[in-house]
Design a protein around this motif. Structure first.
Motif, short mmCIF file in Angstrom:
data_model
loop_
_atom_site.label_atom_id
_atom_site.label_comp_id
_atom_site.label_asym_id
_atom_site.label_seq_id
_atom_site.Cartn_x
_atom_site.Cartn_y
_atom_site.Cartn_z
N ASN A 175 -4.32 -1.19 9.98
CA ASN A 175 -2.96 -0.83 9.60
C ASN A 175 -2.95 0.52 8.90
O ASN A 175 -3.86 0.86 8.14
CB ASN A 175 -2.39 -1.88 8.64
CG ASN A 175 -2.59 -3.29 9.13
OD1 ASN A 175 -1.81 -3.80 9.92
ND2 ASN A 175 -3.66 -3.94 8.68
N TYR A 176 -1.88 1.27 9.15
CA TYR A 176 -1.68 2.57 8.49
C TYR A 176 -0.26 2.63 7.95
O TYR A 176 0.71 2.31 8.65
CB TYR A 176 -1.90 3.72 9.48
CG TYR A 176 -1.65 5.08 8.86
CD1 TYR A 176 -2.55 5.63 7.94
CD2 TYR A 176 -0.51 5.81 9.20
CE1 TYR A 176 -2.32 6.87 7.37
CE2 TYR A 176 -0.27 7.06 8.63
CZ TYR A 176 -1.18 7.57 7.71
OH TYR A 176 -0.95 8.80 7.14
N VAL A 177 -0.15 3.01 6.67
CA VAL A 177 1.14 3.11 6.00
C VAL A 177 1.68 4.51 6.21
O VAL A 177 1.15 5.49 5.67
CB VAL A 177 1.02 2.78 4.50
CG1 VAL A 177 2.39 2.81 3.84
CG2 VAL A 177 0.37 1.42 4.30
N VAL A 178 2.73 4.61 7.01
CA VAL A 178 3.32 5.91 7.33
C VAL A 178 4.20 6.40 6.19
O VAL A 178 4.14 7.56 5.78
CB VAL A 178 4.11 5.82 8.64
CG1 VAL A 178 4.73 7.18 8.99
CG2 VAL A 178 3.22 5.34 9.77
N SER A 179 5.03 5.52 5.67
CA SER A 179 5.95 5.88 4.59
C SER A 179 6.17 4.64 3.75
O SER A 179 5.56 3.60 3.97
CB SER A 179 7.27 6.40 5.16
OG SER A 179 7.95 5.38 5.86
N ALA A 180 7.07 4.78 2.78
CA ALA A 180 7.37 3.63 1.92
C ALA A 180 8.02 2.50 2.69
O ALA A 180 8.03 1.36 2.21
CB ALA A 180 8.27 4.07 0.76
N GLN A 181 8.55 2.77 3.89
CA GLN A 181 9.20 1.74 4.69
C GLN A 181 8.42 1.37 5.95
O GLN A 181 8.54 0.25 6.44
CB GLN A 181 10.62 2.19 5.11
CG GLN A 181 11.60 2.37 3.98
CD GLN A 181 11.46 3.71 3.30
OE1 GLN A 181 11.04 4.69 3.93
NE2 GLN A 181 11.82 3.78 2.02
N ASP A 182 7.63 2.30 6.49
CA ASP A 182 7.06 2.10 7.82
C ASP A 182 5.55 1.91 7.77
O ASP A 182 4.84 2.60 7.01
CB ASP A 182 7.38 3.31 8.71
CG ASP A 182 8.87 3.48 8.91
OD1 ASP A 182 9.47 2.62 9.56
OD2 ASP A 182 9.43 4.47 8.40
N TYR A 200 0.84 -1.20 0.00
CA TYR A 200 0.00 0.00 0.00
C TYR A 200 0.88 1.25 0.00
O TYR A 200 2.04 1.23 0.43
CB TYR A 200 -0.92 0.00 1.22
CG TYR A 200 -2.08 -0.96 1.11
CD1 TYR A 200 -3.29 -0.56 0.57
CD2 TYR A 200 -1.96 -2.27 1.55
CE1 TYR A 200 -4.36 -1.44 0.46
CE2 TYR A 200 -3.03 -3.16 1.45
CZ TYR A 200 -4.22 -2.74 0.90
OH TYR A 200 -5.26 -3.61 0.79
N LYS A 201 0.30 2.36 -0.42
CA LYS A 201 1.03 3.62 -0.53
C LYS A 201 0.95 4.40 0.77
O LYS A 201 0.01 4.21 1.57
CB LYS A 201 0.46 4.45 -1.69
CG LYS A 201 0.63 3.80 -3.05
CD LYS A 201 0.04 4.68 -4.14
CE LYS A 201 0.22 4.02 -5.51
NZ LYS A 201 -0.35 4.85 -6.60
N PRO A 202 1.91 5.30 1.03
CA PRO A 202 1.86 6.11 2.26
C PRO A 202 0.55 6.89 2.35
O PRO A 202 0.05 7.44 1.38
CB PRO A 202 3.06 7.05 2.10
CG PRO A 202 4.02 6.29 1.22
CD PRO A 202 3.15 5.52 0.27
N GLY A 203 0.02 6.90 3.56
CA GLY A 203 -1.25 7.58 3.82
C GLY A 203 -2.47 6.70 3.70
O GLY A 203 -3.58 7.15 3.99
N GLN A 204 -2.31 5.44 3.28
CA GLN A 204 -3.45 4.55 3.11
C GLN A 204 -3.65 3.69 4.36
O GLN A 204 -2.71 3.33 5.06
CB GLN A 204 -3.24 3.64 1.89
CG GLN A 204 -3.34 4.35 0.56
CD GLN A 204 -3.26 3.40 -0.62
OE1 GLN A 204 -2.43 2.50 -0.64
NE2 GLN A 204 -4.12 3.57 -1.59
#
Length: 829
Positions: A374-381, A338-342
């Motif tokens: 779940n929350y995607v903070v960045s491309a890694q986190d 998933y992309k950051p912010g999703q």
């Protein structure tokens, strides 16, 4: 006397002037393909030679090809003029140029003085000019080439149909069947294994049924569906489930929803179904890592693996009793995609108190529920928030937890942490850092409540890869209730082109345990066959010591295998031999096993598959477990509306090809089903036809791209249209009105008036031209005006118009076109 002076003066002038050789009587013409700065110039180049060693280009042709204004001065032996904005004045030797009917021709190697490298291949008749991108047409040709590539891609897309995966209410099933029987002095037994793969209620359905004399009827029923590229859900008799912080049993009647990736903190559980009696090999980084045999109920399962080091790749090789080997991928992607912010969610729930088909001899009475956001903070986190509930005979626990996962590149550190609790604190930490491109160090620490009570487990792992070797060692400190344990584990493997070998040594010492395990497994293969060995030894609570050797090979259409097994613990040997033959309709396997304690045991099995309600006509030895199908309806689309109407003619004689081979099809009234398409990976189908009375019918979609789930059966309409061919001749007349031997490559432009489509081609050197795959409609053909201006030519006629319809011949012969030199302008009086 004065006449002698005049004669002397003329002789002196003649001696001081070097004239070029006239080669009109001995010259030979060569028409060459032309490439300038690696770009093809379809008009080519006309050369002459008098000795087949030196080749010459005429002054006019040179200027036309190089877009220059150069002149050969016969009196001064000089080449002068302007080329690409530069003034040129070069002295020529008498061997540098010749004349043909008075027209000067320059030798090709002289162009090097202009900064132009030339090379003429006499065998292929290809002339290459390298102007170092100075030619005015080089960039234009590149732009034109890019446009042609884009146009070709657009034509391919127009001729290609991409099928989207879709679920249907019901599709005809693929059914795999294995029937087996065995006999020995002690007992005789028979068993049946059936696997059904189809769509039900807009879901993918997997049904497995087993029945034997030694076990009651058992099975598994599961419905699944992919929602997006990153999420899916499944319902039914599930297996391979793992908890976040609580240790769950992993199977039961339940539902699982969410992302398709596996969490980094969870162990990888590899299990599934295959034909009973198959050998399942687990490979890690292409090295044989473990081996199990499929049980009589069609199940296999490996011990859980910690795969936090995502640099490892895993795959399975399943070898069925008839010798077929199938590779099956093992996915353990730890990042969601998933992309950051999703945001995305996961849900897992099951109970062992109920099932649809699966029956258990022992019911552990377990219920489990896990809901995670779940929350995607960045491309890694990514961060996780969830709640987990577990109830069984040992405990009844509920807890909240919070997680943080970082998935970096292979050269950066990464970690996964989950922590939470209610009455007790639980956590699960995994951390990995690369020490170099070949070395990694990882740490794992867990605290929670396991099968034997309170657990606190800590491990430190080091891995190194060098050339074909892989080395890893693990140190562990654990506490279960009030007991303490220490463990050490070492792994070493070597991979070669013809096989691999790996060895593992582990030791556990604790307050109430002292266990050691040794194992070595390897494989070797070649044209002579395939051999495996597996050695295991364990001491402590469970004493075991065994060695298994096996050999398998294909010969004369048969597959044979021999296995020797020695149990050093029981001091007994087991020898087994199997021979199988695969026919078009089924595969048959016969086996004989000798046990030193039980004597001989003989077995016979056969396996086959069939499709839908036509078992006899579709029976095959090919498995349908991972197959999909496509229902094709090919028709002559007379009114060009892309739909199959009542007045349209169905075309039964079509052929469907995959990888250059004709695929199996099942005919239906006005349709045909393509069978055994590989599922879960892209495949390309080529549609052809064999209608003898209408050979020029061509499909609108010659290629069909499909990536379908097992059991899918989309319906595809393939309209066919009439396609025509047109050919003609364009000739060139010299200034005296005579036909030239060679016309050259003439640029022609064909326009379809109904759609505005334009096609530009170049004729052959003799003036012949040909158009194929022409649709119905009105056409307009003309000689390129740019070509006429560049070559100083005119034509009569310059345009042709024709119409193609159902009444036209499939091969249309067009009227001739004629080119003439443009007459010189008359001076104004």
């Amino acid at each position: 006397m004065q006449y002698l002076y005049v004669l002397f003066f003329l002789l002196s002038f003649y001696c001081s002037h070097t004239s070029a050789r006239e080669v009109g009587d001995i010259a030979d013409f060569v028409f060459a393909d032309l490439y300038v700065d690696q770009q093809n110039f379809p008009e080519g180049a006309e050369l002459i030679t008098d000795n087949y060693e030196d080749y010459y280009l005429s002054q006019n042709n040179l200027n036309a090809l190089l877009v220059s204004h150069l002149t050969i001065d016969p009196t001064g032996n000089r080449l002068s003029g302007e080329i690409w904005g530069e003034q040129i004045d070069i002295e020529l030797d008498e061997a540098h140029w010749v004349t043909l009917d008075g027209e000067p021709h320059i030798r090709l190697d002289v162009l090097l003085a202009l900064g132009i490298e030339s090379d003429f291949n006499t065998r292929t008749q290809v002339l290459v000019f390298d102007t170092r991108e100075r030619h005015p047409s080089s960039q234009e040709k590149k732009r034109e080439a890019r446009k042609n590539i884009l146009a070709a891609m657009q034509r391919k897309r127009a001729n290609q149909l991409v099928l989207n995966d879709q679920y249907q209410w019901y599709t005809a099933p693929y059914v795999d069947v294995q029937l087996s029987a065995s006999d020995s002095k002690q007992n005789s037994s028979a068993s049946a294994y059936v696997s059904v793969n189809q769509d039900l209620a807009h879901h993918q359905a997997q049904i497995i049924l087993t029945d034997s004399d030694n076990d009651k009827r058992n099975g598994r029923f599961q419905l699944s569906r992919t929602l997006t590229e990153l999420s899916e859900y499944q319902f039914g008799d599930l297996q391979g489930l793992t908890g976040a912080l609580l240790q769950a049993g992993g199977s039961g009647l339940g539902v699982q929803y969410g992302a398709t990736h596996s969490s980094a903190s969870k162990p990888l559980i590899i299990q599934g179904y295959a034909e009973p009696g198959s050998d399942v090999e687990l490979y890690r980084n292409d090295v044989l890592f473990d081996l199990v045999r499929v049980t009589a109920n069609g199940q296999y399962r490996f011990r859980p693996l910690q795969v936090f080091n995502s640099n490892h790749s895993y795959h399975l090789m399943i070898q069925s009793p008839d010798g077929k080997r199938v590779r099956r991928a093992v996915s353990h992607q730890a990042h969601s995609g998933y992309k950051p912010g999703q945001w995305y969610s996961n849900l897992t729930a099951y109970t062992t108190k109920a099932s649809i088909l699966k029956k258990r001899r022992f019911n552990p009475q377990e219920k489990y529920l896990n809901s995670q956001l779940n929350y995607v903070v960045s491309a890694q986190d990514e961060i996780n928030l969830g709640g987990e509930w577990l109830e069984n005979t040992r405990q009844k626990t509920f807890l909240w937890y919070l997680g943080w996962e970082r998935a970096n590149r292979s050269t950066d550190a990464k970690w996964s942490l989950k922590a939470g609790g209610h009455e007790q604190f639980h956590y699960d930490l995994k951390w990995l850092t690369p020490l170099s491109t070949t070395q990694t160090l990882s740490l794992a620490s867990q605290r929670g409540y396991g099968q034997f009570g309170k657990e606190n487990i800590n491990t430190l792992n080091y891995e190194q890869t060098f050339n074909r070797w892989q080395l890893s060692s693990t140190l562990g400190l654990s506490q279960i209730n009030q007991l303490h344990y220490k463990s050490i584990d070492g792994y070493l493997s070597y991979q070669a082109d013809s096989g691999s070998v790996s060895t593992n040594v582990s030791q556990i010492r604790g307050d109430d345990a002292h266990e050691q395990q040794y194992s070595m497994i390897g494989s070797l293969f070649g044209n002579w066959g395939r051999a495996r060995f597996n050695w295991n030894k364990s001491t402590g609570l469970f004493e075991q010591h065994s060695l298994a050797l096996s050999y398998a090979n294909q010969f004369s259409g048969y597959h044979g295998s021999l296995q020797l097994r020695r149990s050093f613990t029981q001091r007994r040997n087991t020898t087994s031999f199997s021979l199988s033959k695969t026919f078009d309709a089924m595969a048959v396997n016969a086996s004989a096993t000798y046990h030193e304690s039980n004597g001989w045991q003989f077995g016979l099995s056969c396996s086959f598959s069939f499709y839908g309600s036509r078992p006899l006509s579709t029976i095959s030895s090919q498995s349908g477990r991972q197959s999909s199908s496509v229902k094709l309806r090919a028709f002559y689309d007379r009114n060009n509306n892309q739909r199959f109407d009542e007045q349209d003619q169905y075309l039964p004689d079509i052929a469907v090809m995959m990888h250059g081979n004709k695929v199996d099809t099942v005919p239906h009234p006005q349709a045909r089903t393509v069978l055994h398409l590989p599922a879960n990976r892209p495949v390309t189908l080529e549609v052809e036809h064999n209608e003898l009375d209408v050979l020029y019918l061509q499909p609108q979609f010659g290629l069909i791209e499909a990536d379908l789930h097992p059991g899918a059966q989309p319906i595809v309409d393939v309209p066919f249209h009439l396609q025509f061919e047109a050919e003609g001749i364009i000739s060139l007349r010299n200034a005296d009105g005579k036909l030239a031997d060679l016309t050259g490559r003439v640029a022609l432009q064909l326009t379809r008036e109904t759609s505005g489509e334009q096609t530009i081609i170049y004729t052959e050197s003799d003036g012949f031209f040909f158009f194929d795959k022409l649709k119905q409609g009105k056409y307009h053909l003309e000689v390129s005006s740019h070509y006429l201006a560049q070559k100083a030519l005119t034509c009569d006629p310059c345009q042709l118009r024709f119409t193609l319809d159902e009444n036209s011949e499939q091969l249309v012969i067009l009227d001739d076109l004629t080119l003439f030199p443009t007459p010189p302008e008359q001076p104004k009086s």
